[in-house]
Design a protein around this motif. Structure first.
Motif, PDB file in Angstrom:
ATOM      1  N   SER A  12      22.403  10.766 -10.441  1.00 57.65           N
ATOM      2  CA  SER A  12      22.458   9.940 -11.629  1.00 57.65           C
ATOM      3  C   SER A  12      23.640   9.357 -11.992  1.00 57.65           C
ATOM      4  CB  SER A  12      21.790  10.409 -12.863  1.00 57.65           C
ATOM      5  OG  SER A  12      20.754  11.411 -12.527  1.00 57.65           O
ATOM      6  N   ALA A  13      24.067   8.161 -11.913  1.00 59.51           N
ATOM      7  CA  ALA A  13      25.335   7.827 -12.096  1.00 59.51           C
ATOM      8  C   ALA A  13      25.287   6.175 -12.697  1.00 59.51           C
ATOM      9  CB  ALA A  13      26.245   7.767 -10.944  1.00 59.51           C
ATOM     10  N   ILE A  14      26.102   5.900 -13.527  1.00 63.65           N
ATOM     11  CA  ILE A  14      26.417   4.559 -14.145  1.00 63.65           C
ATOM     12  C   ILE A  14      27.874   4.221 -14.407  1.00 63.65           C
ATOM     13  CG2 ILE A  14      25.782   3.152 -16.271  1.00 63.65           C
ATOM     14  CD1 ILE A  14      23.445   4.797 -16.942  1.00 63.65           C
ATOM     15  N   ALA A  15      28.166   2.945 -13.905  1.00 62.10           N
ATOM     16  CA  ALA A  15      29.518   2.447 -14.333  1.00 62.10           C
ATOM     17  C   ALA A  15      29.619   1.139 -14.752  1.00 62.10           C
ATOM     18  CB  ALA A  15      30.096   2.468 -12.650  1.00 62.10           C
ATOM     19  N   ILE A  16      30.891   0.998 -15.519  1.00 62.56           N
ATOM     20  CA  ILE A  16      31.183  -0.179 -15.727  1.00 62.56           C
ATOM     21  C   ILE A  16      32.169  -0.909 -15.199  1.00 62.56           C
ATOM     22  CG2 ILE A  16      31.785  -1.570 -18.080  1.00 62.56           C
ATOM     23  CD1 ILE A  16      29.178  -0.328 -18.829  1.00 62.56           C
ATOM     24  N   THR A  17      32.215  -2.060 -14.584  1.00 68.68           N
ATOM     25  CA  THR A  17      33.258  -2.499 -13.781  1.00 68.68           C
ATOM     26  C   THR A  17      33.431  -4.007 -14.348  1.00 68.68           C
ATOM     27  OG1 THR A  17      32.430  -1.399 -11.857  1.00 68.68           O
ATOM     28  CG2 THR A  17      33.970  -3.091 -11.548  1.00 68.68           C
ATOM     29  N   LYS A  18      34.961  -4.158 -14.423  1.00 66.49           N
ATOM     30  CA  LYS A  18      35.463  -5.484 -14.747  1.00 66.49           C
ATOM     31  C   LYS A  18      35.328  -6.564 -13.623  1.00 66.49           C
ATOM     32  CE  LYS A  18      38.659  -6.816 -18.489  1.00 66.49           C
ATOM     33  NZ  LYS A  18      39.751  -7.313 -18.278  1.00 66.49           N
ATOM     34  N   ILE A  19      34.882  -7.622 -13.821  1.00 63.44           N
ATOM     35  CA  ILE A  19      34.600  -8.740 -12.815  1.00 63.44           C
ATOM     36  C   ILE A  19      35.716  -9.231 -12.324  1.00 63.44           C
ATOM     37  CG2 ILE A  19      33.472 -10.855 -12.278  1.00 63.44           C
ATOM     38  CD1 ILE A  19      31.155 -10.077 -14.653  1.00 63.44           C
ATOM     39  N   ASP A  20      36.779  -9.610 -13.442  1.00 62.87           N
ATOM     40  CA  ASP A  20      38.007 -10.528 -13.014  1.00 62.87           C
ATOM     41  C   ASP A  20      39.011  -9.439 -12.213  1.00 62.87           C
ATOM     42  OD1 ASP A  20      38.419  -9.400 -15.280  1.00 62.87           O
ATOM     43  OD2 ASP A  20      39.624 -11.207 -16.072  1.00 62.87           O
ATOM     44  N   THR A  21      39.076  -8.107 -12.564  1.00 64.87           N
ATOM     45  CA  THR A  21      40.331  -7.522 -11.895  1.00 64.87           C
ATOM     46  C   THR A  21      39.649  -6.406 -10.989  1.00 64.87           C
ATOM     47  OG1 THR A  21      39.891  -5.875 -13.928  1.00 64.87           O
ATOM     48  CG2 THR A  21      41.643  -7.777 -14.060  1.00 64.87           C
ATOM     49  N   ASN A  22      38.179  -5.985 -11.099  1.00 62.65           N
ATOM     50  CA  ASN A  22      37.469  -4.987 -10.357  1.00 62.65           C
ATOM     51  C   ASN A  22      37.944  -3.410 -11.114  1.00 62.65           C
ATOM     52  OD1 ASN A  22      36.747  -6.626  -8.102  1.00 62.65           O
ATOM     53  ND2 ASN A  22      38.800  -6.214  -7.224  1.00 62.65           N
ATOM     54  N   GLU A  23      38.567  -3.534 -12.254  1.00 63.57           N
ATOM     55  CA  GLU A  23      38.970  -2.497 -12.735  1.00 63.57           C
ATOM     56  C   GLU A  23      37.673  -1.664 -13.310  1.00 63.57           C
ATOM     57  OE1 GLU A  23      41.313  -0.959 -17.069  1.00 63.57           O
ATOM     58  OE2 GLU A  23      41.301  -3.069 -16.364  1.00 63.57           O
ATOM     59  N   LEU A  24      37.703  -0.322 -13.115  1.00 70.48           N
ATOM     60  CA  LEU A  24      36.505   0.507 -13.194  1.00 70.48           C
ATOM     61  C   LEU A  24      36.724   1.129 -14.799  1.00 70.48           C
ATOM     62  CD1 LEU A  24      34.090   2.001 -12.133  1.00 70.48           C
ATOM     63  CD2 LEU A  24      35.495   3.814 -11.335  1.00 70.48           C
ATOM     64  N   LEU A  25      36.001   0.641 -15.680  1.00 70.85           N
ATOM     65  CA  LEU A  25      36.184   0.967 -17.324  1.00 70.85           C
ATOM     66  C   LEU A  25      35.549   2.123 -17.445  1.00 70.85           C
ATOM     67  CD1 LEU A  25      35.702  -2.675 -18.470  1.00 70.85           C
ATOM     68  CD2 LEU A  25      37.881  -1.221 -18.181  1.00 70.85           C
ATOM     69  N   PHE A  26      34.484   2.609 -16.692  1.00 71.00           N
ATOM     70  CA  PHE A  26      33.690   3.657 -17.018  1.00 71.00           C
ATOM     71  C   PHE A  26      32.838   4.358 -16.073  1.00 71.00           C
ATOM     72  CE2 PHE A  26      29.379   5.458 -18.304  1.00 71.00           C
ATOM     73  CZ  PHE A  26      29.732   6.555 -19.224  1.00 71.00           C
ATOM     74  N   HIS A  27      33.063   5.392 -15.858  1.00 76.69           N
ATOM     75  CA  HIS A  27      32.092   5.950 -14.776  1.00 76.69           C
ATOM     76  C   HIS A  27      31.555   7.405 -14.995  1.00 76.69           C
ATOM     77  CE1 HIS A  27      31.197   7.780 -10.590  1.00 76.69           C
ATOM     78  NE2 HIS A  27      30.280   6.974 -10.798  1.00 76.69           N
ATOM     79  N   LYS A  28      30.587   7.478 -14.916  1.00 76.12           N
ATOM     80  CA  LYS A  28      29.938   9.083 -15.206  1.00 76.12           C
ATOM     81  C   LYS A  28      28.871   9.468 -14.139  1.00 76.12           C
ATOM     82  CE  LYS A  28      28.922  12.481 -18.704  1.00 76.12           C
ATOM     83  NZ  LYS A  28      29.204  12.801 -19.975  1.00 76.12           N
ATOM     84  N   LYS A  29      28.978  10.681 -13.606  1.00 83.17           N
ATOM     85  CA  LYS A  29      27.798  10.930 -12.782  1.00 83.17           C
ATOM     86  C   LYS A  29      27.098  12.395 -13.034  1.00 83.17           C
ATOM     87  CE  LYS A  29      28.697  12.231  -8.150  1.00 83.17           C
ATOM     88  NZ  LYS A  29      28.867  12.191  -6.788  1.00 83.17           N
TER      89      LYS A  29
END
Ligand code: KG4
Ligand code: ZN
Length: 333
Positions: A12-29
Motif C-alpha cells: 500500500s503506497a501513496i506519493a505526492i509529486t510536484k508537477i513542474d519539477t518531478n520532485e517527490l515531496l512525500f512517499h510512504k509504503k
C-alpha cells in the motif's frame, strides 16, 4: 502536485509529486510481506483487507498537501482485482470530494517510469521488466508508444524465485533470500536445464525450471533431510540458470536489434547476479547506457505511479470516475 496511489498487489503506497519539477515531496509504503510470508505467496483477500487498513493511515499524513493538489492518480491495471479496487475506490472518493481530475495509471508503465523518479525522462529505451507478475522486453519509444517484444508464457522471473523459496521453506518474497543463499552456494553442483534453449523465439518460460528444482529436491530428500548447504547450492544453481535464460534470450534480441540504451525495472531488477550479467552483455554489444531505478524504487511503490502521472497530466490524459476499468485484460500495456 499529484497524489498517487498504488495497491496492485501487496504494497500500500501513496506519493505526492510536484508537477513542474518531478520532485517527490512525500512517499510512504506499507508492505505486507510478513503477513503473506506464512502462506509462501500473496493471498489476495488478505491483501485487500490489509490495504483497507494501511491506505487511510498513509492518506492521513498527506492532508497538508490537499490544498495544492491538481490531480489524483491511481494504478488501475494490471494487478489483483480485489486489491486494485481498494486504491481505485480511494482515488475516486478523493477525486469527487476534492473536485480533482483522475489519472488512471498502468502499473507496468509505472515500473518503467521508476527510472525517472525526480529526473527528466530519457527515451527511447529498451527495457527488461522483471517482477513477481511479469517478465517482458519492452521497446519504449514514448509515453504512449510501448511495445512488448518478448514475454513469459507461464511463470515470471520473480515468481520463480518465490516458488523455489517456498519449496525450500524460506518464506515470501523469495527473491532476496534466494539471492542471499546463492552467495553461499556452489553454483556448479547441480545441472539444471536452461529453459527454451533450442527455441529461436524471444520468449521466456519458468515453469520447467521450477519443476526441475522440485524434482531435484525430491531426489535429494530420498537420502534424508536437506542440509543448509544443500539449500545454498540449490539456490545458487537455480539463480544461475534463471539468469542464464534471460541472458540467452537477450543475446538473441541484441543480435536482431542493437539498442543503444537499455534499462532493467521491476522488483526482481534488484537481483545482483542479473545486473552483473546484463552489464557484461551490454558491453559485448557496445550498448553503453544502462538505466536502473534506485533500489528502493525497484519494487512496487507510488513514487513511480506519481512520476508517470506527471507525464499523463501534461498530456491531459484524464479519465471520468466511471471509466476506470480494473478488469483483467489480454493486452497489458
Ligand atoms: O515489482 P514487484 O515489487 O511486484 C510486482 O509487480 O510483481 O516485484 C516483486 C518480485 C517478487 O517476486 C520478488 O521475489 C522479486 O520481485 N524480487 C527478486 C529480488 N528482489 C525482489 N527476485 C530476484 N532477486 C532479487 N534480489
Ligand atoms: Zn510491480
Amino acid at each position: 502536485m499529484i497524489l498517487s496511489i498504488e495497491s496492485s498487489c501487496d504494497d500500500s503506497a501513496i506519493a505526492i509529486t510536484k508537477i513542474d519539477t518531478n520532485e517527490l515531496l512525500f512517499h510512504k509504503k506499507i508492505s505486507q510481506e510478513v503477513e503473506h510470508s506464512v502462506y509462501g505467496g500473496v493471498v489476495p483477500e488478505l491483501a485487500a483487507r490489509l490495504h483497507i487498513e494501511a491506505l487511510p493511515k498513509i492518506l492521513e499524513e498527506c492532508k497538508p498537501y490537499f490544498k495544492d493538489l491538481k490531480a489524483i492518480a491511481v494504478t488501475s491495471a494490471p494487478g489483483l482485482s480485489v486489491t486494485l479496487m481498494e486504491g481505485v475506490t480511494m482515488a475516486k472518493a478523493l477525486s469527487l470530494s476534492l473536485d480533482l481530475p483522475l489519472i488512471s495509471v498502468n502499473h507496468l508503465k509505472g515500473h518503467i517510469y521508476s527510472l525517472f523518479i525526480e529526473k527528466e525522462s530519457k527515451l527511447p529505451v529498451t527495457t527488461l521488466l522483471v517482477s513477481g507478475g511479469h517478465t517482458q522486453i519492452i521497446e519504449v519509444q514514448s509515453l504512449t508508444d510501448m511495445k512488448i517484444v518478448g514475454s513469459t508464457s507461464d511463470d515470471s522471473f520473480g515468481e520463480s524465485f518465490d516458488k523455489v523459496a517456498k519449496m525450500l521453506g524460506l518464506g515470501y518474497p523469495g527473491g532476496p533470500v534466494v539471492q542471499e543463499y546463492s552467495q553461499k552456494g556452489d553454483k556448479n553442483r547441480f545441472e539444471l536445464p536452461i529453459p527454451l534453449r533450442q527455441s529461436p523465439n524471444i520468449e521466456f518460460s519458468y515453469s520447467g525450471l521450477k519443476n526441475a528444482v522440485r524434482v531435484l529436491i525430491i531426489k535429494l530428500e530420498k537420502d534424508g533431510e536437506l542440509t543448509q548447504q544443500d539449500k545454498y547450492d540449490i539456490c545458487a544453481c537455480f539463480q544461475k540458470t534463471a539468469v542464464a535464460h534471460i541472458i540467452m534470450k537477450l543475446k538473441k534480441y541484441f543480435k536482431q536489434v542493437q539498442p543503444t540504451r537499455f534499462a532493467i525495472v521491476g522488483g526482481a531488477s534488484a537481483n545482483l547476479h542479473l545486473r552483473k550479467e546484463i552489464d557484461i552483455l551490454l558491453k559485448a554489444f557496445r550498448c553503453d547506457e544502462l538505466l536502473l531505478a534506485e533500489l528502493k524504487y525497484c519494487s512496487d511503490n507510488a513514487a513511480m505511479i506519481g512520476r508517470i502521472a506527471v507525464e499523463q497530466y501534461k498530456q491531459n490524459d484524464f479519465v471520468h470516475i466511471n471509466e476506470i476499468d480494473i478488469t483483467p485484460k489480454v493486452k497489458v500495456l
